[in-house]
Design an enzyme around this catalytic site. Structure first.
Site, mmCIF file in Angstrom:
data_model
loop_
_atom_site.group_PDB
_atom_site.id
_atom_site.type_symbol
_atom_site.label_atom_id
_atom_site.label_comp_id
_atom_site.label_asym_id
_atom_site.label_seq_id
_atom_site.Cartn_x
_atom_site.Cartn_y
_atom_site.Cartn_z
ATOM 1 C CE1 TYR A 57 -4.086 -1.675 0.208
ATOM 2 C CE2 TYR A 57 -3.081 -3.090 1.585
ATOM 3 C CZ TYR A 57 -3.898 -2.806 0.978
ATOM 4 O OH TYR A 57 -5.053 -3.832 0.646
ATOM 5 N NE ARG A 84 -5.144 5.921 8.367
ATOM 6 C CZ ARG A 84 -5.209 5.934 9.623
ATOM 7 N NH1 ARG A 84 -6.647 6.979 9.898
ATOM 8 N NH2 ARG A 84 -4.988 5.616 10.838
ATOM 9 C CB CYS A 86 -7.452 -3.904 -6.162
ATOM 10 S SG CYS A 86 -8.741 -4.921 -6.301
#
Length: 170
Positions: free
Chosen positions: A106, A120, A137
């Site tokens: 991430y 985030r 993803c």
């Protein structure tokens, strides 16, 4: 009023349902047999009555090629998702550039999207992605290398990552 074309195909990871507009652009895709539930992930501006089709032409052919080992086959499939935020749209385009067999964290995904501190927001882009497989993803992992989450379940995410590794001979 236009319509949304839906098709469900069998894959080793489970049923994959794809929703596409009349122009062939994928609006949503997910490992579920339920096209109506998948329609709920589509931005309201793109929603239209669903008409089931056995085959979506080039989209179906691209998925079959991907499953047969041509991992780049899905890259050229047009995807249309809408969002109210510019970062989300940019993050989805960026995610399509993450190569098979080269998952990113991430943190790495946020950096690729040009906002290294927006971890985030990068995670939210993954969570709100309606076009699974085409906007991959599944190629985003936790910072510690763990799988993290996946809307369609961790067994599906694991299968996709392993499929890509196998095809690349890793």
């Amino acid at each position: 009023m236009t319509e949304t074309h839906a098709s469900t195909m069998r894959t080793p990871a489970g049923p994959l349902t794809i929703l596409a507009g009349p122009d062939g652009a994928v609006h949503a895709a997910g490992f579920t047999p339920d096209a109506e539930a998948l329609l709920g992930l589509v931005h309201p501006r793109l929603r239209a009555p669903v008409r089931t089709r056995a085959d979506l032409g080039p989209v179906t052919a691209a998925v079959r090629s991907y499953l047969d080992g041509d991992l780049a086959a899905i890259d050229g499939v047009p995807v249309e998702q809408h969002t109210d935020g510019a970062f989300m749209a940019h993050a989805w385009r960026t995610l399509r550039q993450v190569k098979p067999g080269e998952p990113v964290t991430y943190t790495g995904y946020a950096e690729l999207a040009g906002r290294p501190r927006a971890i985030r927001a990068a995670a939210a882009a993954c969570a709100r992605n309606a076009a699974a497989l085409f906007v991959p993803c599944h190629r985003v992992l936790r910072t510690d290398g763990g799988l993290g989450g996946y809307r369609w379940g961790l067994p599906v995410k694991t299968w996709l990552l392993e499929h890509e590794r196998r095809q690349l001979g890793e």
